[in-house]
Design a protein around this motif. Structure first.
Motif, PDB file in Angstrom:
ATOM      1  N   SER A  27       0.828  -1.202   0.000  1.00  0.00           N
ATOM      2  CA  SER A  27       0.000   0.000   0.000  1.00  0.00           C
ATOM      3  C   SER A  27       0.866   1.257   0.000  1.00  0.00           C
ATOM      4  N   GLN A  28       0.233   2.372  -0.311  1.00  0.00           N
ATOM      5  CA  GLN A  28       0.919   3.669  -0.247  1.00  0.00           C
ATOM      6  C   GLN A  28       1.403   3.916   1.172  1.00  0.00           C
ATOM      7  N   ASN A  29       0.647   3.498   2.153  1.00  0.00           N
ATOM      8  CA  ASN A  29       1.051   3.668   3.549  1.00  0.00           C
ATOM      9  C   ASN A  29       2.370   2.953   3.827  1.00  0.00           C
ATOM     10  N   HIS A  30       2.540   1.776   3.244  1.00  0.00           N
ATOM     11  CA  HIS A  30       3.794   1.020   3.416  1.00  0.00           C
ATOM     12  C   HIS A  30       4.972   1.835   2.895  1.00  0.00           C
ATOM     13  N   GLN A  72      13.812 -15.219  -8.293  1.00  0.00           N
ATOM     14  CA  GLN A  72      12.428 -15.617  -8.492  1.00  0.00           C
ATOM     15  C   GLN A  72      11.551 -14.701  -7.642  1.00  0.00           C
ATOM     16  N   GLU A  73      10.255 -14.713  -7.895  1.00  0.00           N
ATOM     17  CA  GLU A  73       9.340 -13.840  -7.165  1.00  0.00           C
ATOM     18  C   GLU A  73       9.472 -13.998  -5.659  1.00  0.00           C
ATOM     19  N   ALA A  74       9.427 -15.220  -5.196  1.00  0.00           N
ATOM     20  CA  ALA A  74       9.500 -15.468  -3.763  1.00  0.00           C
ATOM     21  C   ALA A  74      10.839 -15.015  -3.190  1.00  0.00           C
ATOM     22  N   GLN A  75      11.910 -15.196  -3.953  1.00  0.00           N
ATOM     23  CA  GLN A  75      13.225 -14.744  -3.496  1.00  0.00           C
ATOM     24  C   GLN A  75      13.262 -13.234  -3.333  1.00  0.00           C
ATOM     25  N   ALA A  76      12.658 -12.519  -4.275  1.00  0.00           N
ATOM     26  CA  ALA A  76      12.669 -11.063  -4.231  1.00  0.00           C
ATOM     27  C   ALA A  76      11.995 -10.554  -2.959  1.00  0.00           C
ATOM     28  N   ILE A  77      10.814 -11.073  -2.668  1.00  0.00           N
ATOM     29  CA  ILE A  77      10.102 -10.669  -1.457  1.00  0.00           C
ATOM     30  C   ILE A  77      10.878 -11.114  -0.225  1.00  0.00           C
ATOM     31  N   SER A  78      11.446 -12.301  -0.258  1.00  0.00           N
ATOM     32  CA  SER A  78      12.219 -12.810   0.864  1.00  0.00           C
ATOM     33  C   SER A  78      13.427 -11.921   1.163  1.00  0.00           C
ATOM     34  N   VAL A  79      14.124 -11.477   0.116  1.00  0.00           N
ATOM     35  CA  VAL A  79      15.287 -10.610   0.300  1.00  0.00           C
ATOM     36  C   VAL A  79      14.860  -9.273   0.893  1.00  0.00           C
ATOM     37  N   LEU A  80      13.794  -8.691   0.373  1.00  0.00           N
ATOM     38  CA  LEU A  80      13.302  -7.421   0.899  1.00  0.00           C
ATOM     39  C   LEU A  80      12.908  -7.567   2.368  1.00  0.00           C
ATOM     40  N   HIS A  81      12.207  -8.642   2.679  1.00  0.00           N
ATOM     41  CA  HIS A  81      11.812  -8.904   4.064  1.00  0.00           C
ATOM     42  C   HIS A  81      13.041  -9.052   4.956  1.00  0.00           C
ATOM     43  N   GLU A  82      14.037  -9.778   4.473  1.00  0.00           N
ATOM     44  CA  GLU A  82      15.249 -10.002   5.263  1.00  0.00           C
ATOM     45  C   GLU A  82      15.989  -8.690   5.540  1.00  0.00           C
ATOM     46  N   MET A  83      16.032  -7.809   4.547  1.00  0.00           N
ATOM     47  CA  MET A  83      16.685  -6.516   4.750  1.00  0.00           C
ATOM     48  C   MET A  83      16.003  -5.733   5.866  1.00  0.00           C
ATOM     49  N   LEU A  84      14.675  -5.706   5.845  1.00  0.00           N
ATOM     50  CA  LEU A  84      13.942  -4.987   6.884  1.00  0.00           C
ATOM     51  C   LEU A  84      14.065  -5.673   8.234  1.00  0.00           C
ATOM     52  N   ARG A 109      11.937   1.824  15.101  1.00  0.00           N
ATOM     53  CA  ARG A 109      11.574   0.421  15.353  1.00  0.00           C
ATOM     54  C   ARG A 109      10.118   0.158  14.995  1.00  0.00           C
ATOM     55  N   THR A 110       9.239   1.068  15.382  1.00  0.00           N
ATOM     56  CA  THR A 110       7.812   0.914  15.085  1.00  0.00           C
ATOM     57  C   THR A 110       7.570   0.900  13.581  1.00  0.00           C
ATOM     58  N   GLY A 111       8.215   1.813  12.860  1.00  0.00           N
ATOM     59  CA  GLY A 111       8.056   1.866  11.411  1.00  0.00           C
ATOM     60  C   GLY A 111       8.559   0.610  10.731  1.00  0.00           C
ATOM     61  N   LEU A 112       9.732   0.133  11.134  1.00  0.00           N
ATOM     62  CA  LEU A 112      10.264  -1.096  10.552  1.00  0.00           C
ATOM     63  C   LEU A 112       9.346  -2.277  10.846  1.00  0.00           C
ATOM     64  N   HIS A 113       8.806  -2.321  12.056  1.00  0.00           N
ATOM     65  CA  HIS A 113       7.883  -3.406  12.431  1.00  0.00           C
ATOM     66  C   HIS A 113       6.618  -3.369  11.573  1.00  0.00           C
ATOM     67  N   GLN A 114       6.097  -2.177  11.315  1.00  0.00           N
ATOM     68  CA  GLN A 114       4.906  -2.064  10.466  1.00  0.00           C
ATOM     69  C   GLN A 114       5.198  -2.559   9.057  1.00  0.00           C
ATOM     70  N   LEU A 116       7.468  -4.731   8.213  1.00  0.00           N
ATOM     71  CA  LEU A 116       7.624  -6.190   8.286  1.00  0.00           C
ATOM     72  C   LEU A 116       6.265  -6.881   8.312  1.00  0.00           C
ATOM     73  N   ASP A 117       5.325  -6.323   9.040  1.00  0.00           N
ATOM     74  CA  ASP A 117       3.981  -6.899   9.065  1.00  0.00           C
ATOM     75  C   ASP A 117       3.382  -6.936   7.669  1.00  0.00           C
ATOM     76  N   ASP A 118       3.532  -5.840   6.911  1.00  0.00           N
ATOM     77  CA  ASP A 118       3.036  -5.807   5.532  1.00  0.00           C
ATOM     78  C   ASP A 118       3.690  -6.902   4.693  1.00  0.00           C
ATOM     79  N   LEU A 119       5.009  -7.031   4.827  1.00  0.00           N
ATOM     80  CA  LEU A 119       5.732  -8.010   4.018  1.00  0.00           C
ATOM     81  C   LEU A 119       5.470  -9.439   4.465  1.00  0.00           C
ATOM     82  N   ASP A 120       5.130  -9.637   5.736  1.00  0.00           N
ATOM     83  CA  ASP A 120       4.758 -10.979   6.187  1.00  0.00           C
ATOM     84  C   ASP A 120       3.561 -11.482   5.386  1.00  0.00           C
ATOM     85  N   ALA A 121       2.597 -10.596   5.146  1.00  0.00           N
ATOM     86  CA  ALA A 121       1.431 -10.980   4.345  1.00  0.00           C
ATOM     87  C   ALA A 121       1.867 -11.328   2.920  1.00  0.00           C
ATOM     88  N   CYS A 122       2.819 -10.551   2.387  1.00  0.00           N
ATOM     89  CA  CYS A 122       3.322 -10.826   1.034  1.00  0.00           C
ATOM     90  C   CYS A 122       4.044 -12.164   0.979  1.00  0.00           C
TER      91      CYS A 122
END
Length: 195
Positions: A27-30, A72-84, A109-114, A116-122
Motif C-alpha cells: 500500500s501507499q502507507n507502506h 524468483q518472485e519469492a526470493q525477491a520478497i524474501s530478500v526485501l523482508h530479510e533486509m527490513l 523500530r515501530t516503522g520497521l515493524h509495520q 515487516l507486518d506488511d511483508l509478512d502478508a506478502c
C-alpha cells in the motif's frame, strides 16, 4: 550499495516477467512508512560522518547473487523482508538503545515493524511450503551475511559513536534503495489510487 542497486534491477526485471507482478499489494502507507524511516535515520545523526572517515568500511553487499535478474518472485520478497528484519534487529539491541535518541529510535523500530507486518502478508502469498528453504540459501543468505558483517564491525569497533554513525549511513543507503523498490512494486501492482 551495489548489491542493493543490482537487487532493485533484478526485482524490476522479475516483476515484468511471467505474471507481471510480485503478487503482493504494498500500500501507499507502506511506502510512506519507509520514507518516514529514512527521515528518522537522518534525524538520528549525532556526529558528522566527516569525523568518522577512519571508520568507513565497505560492507560488501554480494552483488553477484542477483546480477542478471535471476531472482524468483519469492526470493525477491524474501530478500526485501530479510533486509527490513535485519535492520529492525540491528536497531533493537541494548547497544543501539545506548547510541541513539530513544524517541527517534522507538519511532524507527515501530516503522520497521509495520513494514515487516506488511511483508509478512506478502511472504504468505508468494512462498509456499516448498519455498521455505529460500531463507537459508542464495540472496537471502547473502543479506544475512551482510548484516552479520555489520554486527562484527560494531563489535570490533566496540560500538563506538563513529562505528554507529558509519552503520547508520550504510543502513540509510540500504533502506533508501528498499523504499525505491517498494514504490516500484506498488506501482507495478497497479495500486495507484492513493496519493
Amino acid at each position: 550499495m551495489a548489491f542493493v542497486l543490482s537487487l532493485l534491477m533484478a526485482l524490476l526485471l522479475v516483476s515484468y516477467g511471467p505474471g507481471g507482478s510480485l503478487g503482493c499489494d504494498l500500500s501507499q502507507n507502506h511506502v510512506l512508512i519507509g520514507r518516514k524511516n529514512l527521515r528518522l535515520l537522518g534525524q538520528m545523526r549525532r556526529i558528522s560522518p566527516r569525523f568518522c572517515l577512519q571508520d568507513r568500511k565497505d560492507f560488501a553487499f554480494p552483488q553477484e547473487m542477483v546480477e542478471g535478474g535471476q531472482l524468483q518472485e519469492a526470493q525477491a520478497i524474501s530478500v526485501l523482508h530479510e533486509m527490513l528484519q535485519q535492520s529492525f534487529n540491528l536497531f533493537h539491541t541494548e547497544r543501539s538503545s545506548a547510541a541513539w535518541d530513544t524517541t527517534l529510535l522507538e519511532q524507527l523500530r515501530t516503522g520497521l515493524h509495520q513494514q515487516l507486518d506488511d511483508l509478512d502478508a506478502c511472504l504468505g502469498q508468494v512462498m509456499g511450503e516448498e519455498d521455505s528453504a529460500l531463507g537459508r540459501t542464495g540472496p537471502t543468505l547473502a543479506v544475512k551475511r551482510y548484516f552479520q558483517g555489520i554486527h562484527v564491525y560494531l563489535k570490533e569497533k566496540e560500538y563506538s559513536d563513529c562505528a554507529w554513525e558509519t552503520v547508520r549511513v550504510e543502513i540509510m543507503r540500504s533502506l533508501s534503495s528498499s523504499v525505491s523498490l517498494q514504490e516500484r512494486l506498488r506501482m507495478m501492482d497497479g495500486d495507484l489510487s492513493s496519493p
